[in-house]
Design an enzyme around this catalytic site. Sequence first.
Site, PDB file in Angstrom:
ATOM      1  N   THR A 229      39.471  30.652  44.240  1.00  0.00           N
ATOM      2  CA  THR A 229      39.435  29.978  45.326  1.00  0.00           C
ATOM      3  C   THR A 229      38.093  29.974  46.250  1.00  0.00           C
ATOM      4  OG1 THR A 229      41.745  30.574  45.844  1.00  0.00           O
ATOM      5  CG2 THR A 229      40.375  29.844  47.769  1.00  0.00           C
TER       6      THR A 229
ATOM      7  N   THR B 167      41.677  35.388  43.578  1.00  0.00           N
ATOM      8  CA  THR B 167      42.081  36.784  44.037  1.00  0.00           C
ATOM      9  C   THR B 167      43.386  37.196  43.302  1.00  0.00           C
ATOM     10  OG1 THR B 167      43.082  35.579  45.845  1.00  0.00           O
ATOM     11  CG2 THR B 167      41.118  36.519  46.330  1.00  0.00           C
ATOM     12  N   ASP B 168      43.966  36.095  42.631  1.00  0.00           N
ATOM     13  CA  ASP B 168      45.439  36.476  41.994  1.00  0.00           C
ATOM     14  C   ASP B 168      45.225  37.522  41.072  1.00  0.00           C
ATOM     15  OD1 ASP B 168      46.405  34.210  43.609  1.00  0.00           O
ATOM     16  OD2 ASP B 168      47.025  33.051  41.793  1.00  0.00           O
TER      17      ASP B 168
END
Length: 332
Positions: free
Chosen positions: A17, A97-98
């Site tokens: 992201t 971030t996942d």
Amino acid sequence: MKKEKLPRITILAVGGTIAGKGANITQTTQYEAGVLTIESLIDAVPDVYSLAEVNGYQIANIPSFAITDEVWLQLARKVNELLWQPHCDGVVITHGTDTLEETAYFLHLTVKSEKPVVMVGALRPATSLSADGPLNLYNGVALAASNIARGHGVLISLNGRIGSARDTSKLHTTATDAFASPEAGLLGYMLDNKPHFYYKSLRRHTVDSEFDVTGISQLPRVDILYAHSQDTRDLIDAAVNAGTAGVVHAGTGNGGIFPLTRQGLQDASKQGVVIVSTSRIGNGMVTTKPIDMKSHFLASDNLNPQKARVLLQLALTKTNQTTEIQRMFQIY
């Protein structure tokens, strides 16, 4: 007066992201991740050059839900290669971030240096109103450039907080303060480009880790299976048939296992598959139980399922002896 030499920091970009692009400034979901290059990320935060001599390297440009073992191994090799050189004082990694916490923990166990390694990301794309990526990147460079960050292993720095790769996890899907260490606690804070540390993790990492992936081209397959009411053994049997070397069972409560599922795990264990009992709860220890010991199941301590998987993958590169692997879960 002679000007003080700035630390030398390399930024490795993996995508996510923080390198994402939306259709407009109000779009904070359903954007395209992993679009902007490392050069674009650095150009957006020119003040990093007041903190360090900065250069960048693009490892990948993907959403982090698409991360692979191959990317992990490439990252570990690149980070070690950089930190072995005297002209690199620290590394910052931009990442989605996942799966950021999994990549961070993998590097926490495989990087062989006390120099700072800092993972940063964002919950809003770079094109978003009030995008969080630029400040996270700026703070990441400031943290990596600080001598006080040495010896902590891999650090996760987002939203002004500093956490250990072992204990920090993503706990919210979209909020900018998504990462936390609820029970172990944060290590410190970033305020006005200065790190403030209060704690240090006591578990082994980096230079004290026994894991070395220098000559490894592939990690063992380990699957995570999530417990629920009216569970079955079907997915366990499928994983075994697919050639899994280990299964992490995300159990109910303190590692609870549905009876039929337990039978499947016991059969898998008899076939040489290493079984680790964890919890889907997210906090607290999973303790060793007599029934699990009889079946040679291992307890994950307080690692969540996704981090237990990382440790089991690395453990299986060294041994398949359950007593040895249980020792590793007790010290890492």
